[in-house]
Write a protein that holds these residues in place. Structure first.
Motif, mmCIF file in Angstrom:
data_model
loop_
_atom_site.group_PDB
_atom_site.id
_atom_site.type_symbol
_atom_site.label_atom_id
_atom_site.label_comp_id
_atom_site.label_asym_id
_atom_site.label_seq_id
_atom_site.Cartn_x
_atom_site.Cartn_y
_atom_site.Cartn_z
ATOM 1 N N ALA A 112 -4.847 -36.244 -25.808
ATOM 2 C CA ALA A 112 -5.957 -37.165 -25.543
ATOM 3 C C ALA A 112 -5.639 -38.641 -25.742
ATOM 4 C CB ALA A 112 -7.155 -36.783 -26.407
ATOM 5 N N VAL A 113 -4.584 -38.985 -26.473
ATOM 6 C CA VAL A 113 -4.282 -40.397 -26.735
ATOM 7 C C VAL A 113 -2.879 -40.696 -26.271
ATOM 8 C CG1 VAL A 113 -4.049 -42.159 -28.535
ATOM 9 C CG2 VAL A 113 -5.855 -40.450 -28.700
ATOM 10 N N PRO A 114 -2.698 -41.665 -25.416
ATOM 11 C CA PRO A 114 -3.710 -42.373 -24.640
ATOM 12 C C PRO A 114 -4.354 -41.439 -23.626
ATOM 13 C CG PRO A 114 -1.530 -42.939 -23.813
ATOM 14 C CD PRO A 114 -1.330 -42.044 -25.018
ATOM 15 N N PRO A 115 -5.470 -41.861 -23.026
ATOM 16 C CA PRO A 115 -6.176 -40.969 -22.096
ATOM 17 C C PRO A 115 -5.242 -40.434 -21.004
ATOM 18 C CG PRO A 115 -7.480 -42.930 -22.502
ATOM 19 C CD PRO A 115 -6.141 -43.157 -23.146
ATOM 20 N N PRO A 116 -5.250 -39.122 -20.801
ATOM 21 C CA PRO A 116 -4.402 -38.542 -19.752
ATOM 22 C C PRO A 116 -4.920 -38.899 -18.354
ATOM 23 C CG PRO A 116 -5.739 -36.849 -20.784
ATOM 24 C CD PRO A 116 -6.006 -38.110 -21.527
ATOM 25 N N HIS A 117 -4.079 -38.637 -17.369
ATOM 26 C CA HIS A 117 -4.422 -38.893 -15.973
ATOM 27 C C HIS A 117 -4.516 -37.558 -15.245
ATOM 28 C CE1 HIS A 117 -3.635 -43.321 -15.798
ATOM 29 N NE2 HIS A 117 -3.113 -43.004 -16.961
ATOM 30 N N LEU A 118 -5.569 -37.407 -14.481
ATOM 31 C CA LEU A 118 -5.762 -36.219 -13.656
ATOM 32 C C LEU A 118 -5.751 -36.664 -12.201
ATOM 33 C CD1 LEU A 118 -6.481 -33.179 -13.390
ATOM 34 C CD2 LEU A 118 -8.886 -33.861 -13.565
ATOM 35 N N ARG A 119 -4.876 -36.081 -11.400
ATOM 36 C CA ARG A 119 -4.817 -36.406 -9.971
ATOM 37 C C ARG A 119 -5.309 -35.197 -9.196
ATOM 38 N NH1 ARG A 119 -3.308 -40.086 -6.711
ATOM 39 N NH2 ARG A 119 -2.129 -41.270 -8.230
ATOM 40 N N THR B 1 -6.231 -27.353 1.235
ATOM 41 C CA THR B 1 -5.819 -27.084 -0.139
ATOM 42 C C THR B 1 -6.414 -28.106 -1.093
ATOM 43 O OG1 THR B 1 -3.827 -28.424 0.077
ATOM 44 C CG2 THR B 1 -3.606 -26.064 0.525
ATOM 45 N N ILE B 2 -6.477 -27.693 -2.342
ATOM 46 C CA ILE B 2 -6.854 -28.579 -3.435
ATOM 47 C C ILE B 2 -5.769 -28.439 -4.497
ATOM 48 C CG2 ILE B 2 -8.493 -29.041 -5.291
ATOM 49 C CD1 ILE B 2 -10.623 -27.740 -3.610
ATOM 50 N N SER B 3 -5.351 -29.555 -5.033
ATOM 51 C CA SER B 3 -4.452 -29.487 -6.178
ATOM 52 C C SER B 3 -4.970 -30.419 -7.261
ATOM 53 C CB SER B 3 -3.019 -29.840 -5.787
ATOM 54 O OG SER B 3 -2.921 -31.200 -5.462
ATOM 55 N N ALA B 4 -4.774 -30.008 -8.487
ATOM 56 C CA ALA B 4 -5.135 -30.816 -9.652
ATOM 57 C C ALA B 4 -3.911 -30.858 -10.549
ATOM 58 C CB ALA B 4 -6.325 -30.203 -10.374
ATOM 59 N N GLY C 278 2.939 -39.941 -20.206
ATOM 60 C CA GLY C 278 4.002 -40.189 -19.235
ATOM 61 C C GLY C 278 4.688 -38.955 -18.694
ATOM 62 N N ARG C 279 4.127 -37.764 -18.941
ATOM 63 C CA ARG C 279 4.774 -36.521 -18.490
ATOM 64 C C ARG C 279 3.774 -35.614 -17.802
ATOM 65 N NH1 ARG C 279 7.685 -34.245 -23.492
ATOM 66 N NH2 ARG C 279 8.525 -32.798 -21.943
ATOM 67 N N PHE C 280 4.308 -34.784 -16.910
ATOM 68 C CA PHE C 280 3.491 -33.762 -16.263
ATOM 69 C C PHE C 280 3.151 -32.696 -17.300
ATOM 70 C CE2 PHE C 280 3.298 -29.600 -14.153
ATOM 71 C CZ PHE C 280 2.212 -29.813 -13.303
ATOM 72 N N VAL C 281 1.877 -32.301 -17.362
ATOM 73 C CA VAL C 281 1.439 -31.313 -18.337
ATOM 74 C C VAL C 281 1.168 -29.969 -17.671
ATOM 75 C CG1 VAL C 281 -0.346 -30.713 -20.038
ATOM 76 C CG2 VAL C 281 0.443 -33.084 -19.827
ATOM 77 N N ILE C 282 0.290 -29.963 -16.679
ATOM 78 C CA ILE C 282 -0.095 -28.706 -16.037
ATOM 79 C C ILE C 282 -0.712 -29.021 -14.676
ATOM 80 C CG2 ILE C 282 -2.429 -28.603 -17.022
ATOM 81 C CD1 ILE C 282 -1.933 -25.558 -17.442
ATOM 82 N N GLY C 283 -0.639 -28.058 -13.780
ATOM 83 C CA GLY C 283 -1.227 -28.237 -12.462
ATOM 84 C C GLY C 283 -1.814 -26.942 -11.938
ATOM 85 N N GLU C 284 -2.761 -27.072 -11.057
ATOM 86 C CA GLU C 284 -3.384 -25.939 -10.372
ATOM 87 C C GLU C 284 -3.447 -26.282 -8.895
ATOM 88 O OE1 GLU C 284 -4.644 -22.984 -11.618
ATOM 89 O OE2 GLU C 284 -4.008 -23.539 -13.636
ATOM 90 N N LEU D 255 -13.895 -24.901 -9.623
ATOM 91 C CA LEU D 255 -13.031 -23.756 -9.924
ATOM 92 C C LEU D 255 -11.616 -24.194 -10.298
ATOM 93 C CD1 LEU D 255 -12.601 -20.706 -10.060
ATOM 94 C CD2 LEU D 255 -12.104 -20.758 -7.600
ATOM 95 N N VAL D 256 -11.042 -25.093 -9.534
ATOM 96 C CA VAL D 256 -9.655 -25.505 -9.815
ATOM 97 C C VAL D 256 -9.568 -26.264 -11.138
ATOM 98 C CG1 VAL D 256 -9.484 -27.740 -8.587
ATOM 99 C CG2 VAL D 256 -7.537 -26.228 -8.645
ATOM 100 N N THR D 257 -10.563 -27.093 -11.461
ATOM 101 C CA THR D 257 -10.497 -27.819 -12.731
ATOM 102 C C THR D 257 -10.832 -26.905 -13.915
ATOM 103 O OG1 THR D 257 -12.724 -28.734 -12.319
ATOM 104 C CG2 THR D 257 -10.830 -30.135 -11.787
ATOM 105 N N THR D 258 -11.730 -25.952 -13.723
ATOM 106 C CA THR D 258 -11.997 -24.969 -14.779
ATOM 107 C C THR D 258 -10.741 -24.157 -15.071
ATOM 108 O OG1 THR D 258 -14.338 -24.819 -14.202
ATOM 109 C CG2 THR D 258 -13.407 -22.963 -15.415
#
Length: 169
Positions: free
Chosen positions: A89-96, A110-113, A119-125, A147-150
């Motif tokens: 959570a610190v600093p605030p993460p980025h969601l694309r 398609t949808i991707s999140a 500064g690093r990739f954490v997880i994606g759907e 659904l994709v964000t859940t």
């Protein structure tokens, strides 16, 4: 001879200006994509999340797609999701979030999140648009966004139960 030279100059000017006009038309017809502006979302989870939206939805204006994405987002909510989120959570993460639905009836989309933190990739759907979303206006994509964000938050929380690091090494 001067008539041929005049015709050649005219032909050269048509070619030169025609190419410039064609380039301007092509640039103006490109699909709308998001700029680098970000929205602050999920303020109840730490300092929140910086949301970046991009993509296209069958020729609709980007603002309509943006409103649909904002209307369908899920934020981390249960205890395990919030525990996992607190780690990044610190600093605030980025969601694309990227939504791609080509023009044309029956086209797949398609949808991707993708979540980035520190500064690093954490997880994606990633998922295909539902059959309903493929045939309707961008407002119909809200359920798919939800659904994709859940799923993203559920999978992030599962890292705790599986004793895996929240940010992959």
């Amino acid at each position: 001879m001067s008539v041929k030279r005049g015709q050649a100059n005219t032909a050269n000017q048509f070619a030169r200006y025609g190419v410039m006009i064609l380039c301007l038309v092509c640039v103006s017809l490109r699909p709308a994509h998001a700029d680098d502006a970000a929205d602050d979302i999920c303020k109840t989870a730490g300092q929140g999340i910086r949301l970046h939206i991009d993509g296209t939805y069958g020729g609709y204006p980007f603002s309509v797609l943006r409103d649909a994405v904002l209307g369908g987002l899920a934020c981390p909510s249960d205890a395990l999701q919030l525990q996992a989120f607190a780690v990044i959570a610190v600093p605030p993460p980025h969601l694309r979030i990227t939504v791609m639905r080509p023009l044309g009836q029956g086209q797949q989309g398609t949808i991707s999140a993708m979540l980035y933190a520190q500064g690093r990739f954490v997880i994606g759907e990633r998922m295909s648009l539902s059959s309903f979303s493929r045939t309707q206006s961008p407002a119909s994509v809200k359920a798919d966004i939800n659904l994709v964000t859940t799923n993203l938050w559920t999978d992030l929380a599962a890292r705790i139960t599986h004793h895996k690091p929240i940010i992959p090494q």
